[in-house]
Write an enzyme that holds these catalytic residues in place. Structure first.
Site, mmCIF file in Angstrom:
data_model
loop_
_atom_site.group_PDB
_atom_site.id
_atom_site.type_symbol
_atom_site.label_atom_id
_atom_site.label_comp_id
_atom_site.label_asym_id
_atom_site.label_seq_id
_atom_site.Cartn_x
_atom_site.Cartn_y
_atom_site.Cartn_z
ATOM 1 N N MET A 30 0.840 -1.201 0.000
ATOM 2 C CA MET A 30 0.000 0.000 0.000
ATOM 3 C C MET A 30 0.880 1.257 0.000
ATOM 4 O O MET A 30 0.405 2.349 0.309
ATOM 5 C CB MET A 30 -0.943 -0.014 1.199
ATOM 6 C CG MET A 30 -1.896 -1.218 1.154
ATOM 7 S SD MET A 30 -3.431 -0.970 2.054
ATOM 8 C CE MET A 30 -2.813 -0.688 3.697
ATOM 9 N N GLY A 31 2.157 1.101 -0.301
ATOM 10 C CA GLY A 31 3.033 2.265 -0.456
ATOM 11 C C GLY A 31 3.554 2.812 0.862
ATOM 12 O O GLY A 31 3.497 2.140 1.897
ATOM 13 N N GLY A 36 10.954 -2.475 5.669
ATOM 14 C CA GLY A 36 10.203 -3.733 5.587
ATOM 15 C C GLY A 36 9.817 -4.024 4.144
ATOM 16 O O GLY A 36 9.998 -5.144 3.645
ATOM 17 N N HIS A 37 9.274 -3.005 3.453
ATOM 18 C CA HIS A 37 8.944 -3.182 2.029
ATOM 19 C C HIS A 37 10.215 -3.470 1.228
ATOM 20 O O HIS A 37 10.221 -4.313 0.332
ATOM 21 C CB HIS A 37 8.294 -1.907 1.469
ATOM 22 C CG HIS A 37 7.004 -1.518 2.111
ATOM 23 N ND1 HIS A 37 6.899 -0.453 2.979
ATOM 24 C CD2 HIS A 37 5.750 -2.046 2.012
ATOM 25 C CE1 HIS A 37 5.640 -0.338 3.380
ATOM 26 N NE2 HIS A 37 4.922 -1.284 2.811
ATOM 27 N N GLN A 149 5.901 -11.083 7.555
ATOM 28 C CA GLN A 149 5.417 -11.785 8.749
ATOM 29 C C GLN A 149 4.851 -10.792 9.772
ATOM 30 O O GLN A 149 4.107 -11.166 10.665
ATOM 31 C CB GLN A 149 6.568 -12.607 9.341
ATOM 32 C CG GLN A 149 6.234 -13.452 10.534
ATOM 33 C CD GLN A 149 5.175 -14.505 10.251
ATOM 34 O OE1 GLN A 149 5.047 -14.992 9.133
ATOM 35 N NE2 GLN A 149 4.402 -14.849 11.271
ATOM 36 N N LYS A 150 5.186 -9.518 9.604
ATOM 37 C CA LYS A 150 4.612 -8.464 10.463
ATOM 38 C C LYS A 150 3.086 -8.577 10.495
ATOM 39 O O LYS A 150 2.451 -8.363 11.525
ATOM 40 C CB LYS A 150 5.046 -7.108 9.904
ATOM 41 C CG LYS A 150 4.164 -5.946 10.246
ATOM 42 C CD LYS A 150 4.718 -5.200 11.394
ATOM 43 C CE LYS A 150 3.955 -3.973 11.806
ATOM 44 N NZ LYS A 150 2.867 -3.542 11.000
ATOM 45 N N ASP A 151 2.491 -8.905 9.336
ATOM 46 C CA ASP A 151 1.038 -9.095 9.261
ATOM 47 C C ASP A 151 0.762 -10.599 9.264
ATOM 48 O O ASP A 151 0.350 -11.185 8.259
ATOM 49 C CB ASP A 151 0.495 -8.420 7.998
ATOM 50 C CG ASP A 151 0.686 -6.913 8.035
ATOM 51 O OD1 ASP A 151 -0.131 -6.233 8.670
ATOM 52 O OD2 ASP A 151 1.680 -6.415 7.472
HETATM 53 P P1 AMP Z 1 1.644 -2.615 3.507
HETATM 54 O O1 AMP Z 1 2.156 -1.631 2.505
HETATM 55 O O2 AMP Z 1 1.655 -2.106 4.914
HETATM 56 O O3 AMP Z 1 0.338 -3.274 3.081
HETATM 57 O O4 AMP Z 1 2.705 -3.787 3.517
HETATM 58 C C1 AMP Z 1 3.107 -4.437 2.330
HETATM 59 C C2 AMP Z 1 3.826 -5.702 2.716
HETATM 60 O O5 AMP Z 1 4.969 -5.355 3.500
HETATM 61 C C3 AMP Z 1 2.964 -6.635 3.557
HETATM 62 O O6 AMP Z 1 3.172 -7.981 3.141
HETATM 63 C C4 AMP Z 1 3.489 -6.392 4.950
HETATM 64 O O7 AMP Z 1 3.337 -7.510 5.811
HETATM 65 C C5 AMP Z 1 4.955 -6.113 4.686
HETATM 66 N N1 AMP Z 1 5.529 -5.371 5.813
HETATM 67 C C6 AMP Z 1 5.004 -4.289 6.439
HETATM 68 N N2 AMP Z 1 5.790 -3.931 7.477
HETATM 69 C C7 AMP Z 1 6.825 -4.803 7.505
HETATM 70 C C8 AMP Z 1 7.981 -4.958 8.341
HETATM 71 N N3 AMP Z 1 8.224 -4.138 9.363
HETATM 72 N N4 AMP Z 1 8.827 -5.970 8.075
HETATM 73 C C9 AMP Z 1 8.586 -6.820 7.030
HETATM 74 N N5 AMP Z 1 7.527 -6.721 6.200
HETATM 75 C C10 AMP Z 1 6.659 -5.722 6.426
#
Ligand code: AMP
Length: 284
Positions: A30-31, A36-37, A149-151
């Site tokens: 989601m940007g 992490g991304h 794995q955060k989610d």
């Molecule tokens: P989001 O943009 O928040 O939807 O996240 C996109 C992807 O990045 C999802 O698969 C999340 O689980 C992963 N993600 C978000 N935060 C982290 C993090 N701190 N470490 C690893 N992966 C992450």
């Protein structure tokens, strides 16, 4: 790197790649990128000929219009970071491309979607996640899709969906990337003020306390829960749960892999975090 906004153009682009038998990795996001991304993009880059990163703030998975409106967005910065990491395509469609008028389908995983995050964010949350992930998998047809794995519950729900619907993709879940002090990286962390930033450490402290207790030989999930919960006094905790990481059944005894998951409001921000514990026999 190119930015593509329509499904037709992305399909055209990928048709050429497939003709050359290239492998494709997909990173759904989601940007508002952070490390992490980046780690998901690096893994995809290392393992595939073509790396597609989707950037779509999916309205269907938000239960609160204010939360959706406040979600951080910075596409030009994201595009620069993705290009730097060697991503081939940033797929950033407008909402109407994904949900055209008349859109009326929803993918729902029963049971797993209704607890913890599903209970707090409403039953529509994981249906929104599953619907967008299904669409992205159908649009891109990747060999591997990368998740964090955060989610943890999202990973479990999407794994179940892929298995149940025979979607031909391999899922990879990568470890949570953290700040040096333990805070799990999240796009939402930008909304934490200085005091809340300190209070937010309660979540990773609670998980660490659970980890230490189990490493020290504690096997009673209720006792581990008490020890972890003691770290959450300064935040507005929504849940703290100790469950089987595969099916999210609550555990009473920790005698195999156990997921400790926490969600809390810290100031204006809702944070989640988790750790998987693997008890090893304690030397006597
Ligand atoms: P989001 O943009 O928040 O939807 O996240 C996109 C992807 O990045 C999802 O698969 C999340 O689980 C992963 N993600 C978000 N935060 C982290 C993090 N701190 N470490 C690893 N992966 C992450």
């Amino acid at each position: 790197m190119r930015t593509i906004r329509t499904i037709a153009e992305l399909r055209g682009y990928l048709k050429r790649a497939r003709g050359q038998e290239m492998t494709v990795g997909l990173v759904p996001t989601m940007g508002a990128f952070h490390a992490g991304h980046h780690s998901l993009m690096r893994a995809a880059r290392a393992e595939h000929d073509e790396v597609i990163v989707s950037l779509f703030v999916n309205p269907a998975q938000f239960n609160d219009a204010g939360d959706l409106a406040a979600y951080p967005r910075n596409e030009s910065q994201d595009a620069a970071e993705a290009a730097e990491l060697g991503v081939d395509v940033l797929f950033a469609p407008p909402v109407a491309e994904i949900y055209p008028p008349g859109f009326s389908t929803s993918v729902q995983v029963a049971g797993l979607s209704e607890i913890l995050e599903g209970a707090e964010r409403g039953p529509g949350h994981f249906a929104g996640v599953c619907t967008i992930v299904t669409k992205l998998l159908n649009i891109v047809g990747p060999d591997v899709a990368y998740f964090g794995q955060k989610d943890a519950q999202q990973v479990a729900v999407v794994k179940r969906m892929v298995r149940d619907l025979d979607i031909p993709v391999r899922l990879e879940a990568l470890p949570t990337v953290r700040e040096p002090d333990g805070l799990a990286l999240s796009s939402r962390n930008v909304h934490l003020g200085p005091d809340d930033r300190i209070r937010a450490l309660a979540l990773s402290r609670a998980l660490k306390a659970a980890e230490d207790a189990v490493a020290g030989g504690e096997r009673d999930a209720r006792r581990v829960h008490e020890i972890a919960a003691a770290q959450l006094r300064d935040v507005d905790a929504e849940y703290l749960a100790i469950v089987d990481p595969a099916n999210f059944d609550a555990l009473t005894t920790i005698d195999g892999r156990a997921l400790v998951a926490v969600a809390a409001h810290v100031g204006p921000v809702r944070l989640i975090d988790n750790v998987v514990l693997q008890p090893v026999p304690v030397a006597t």
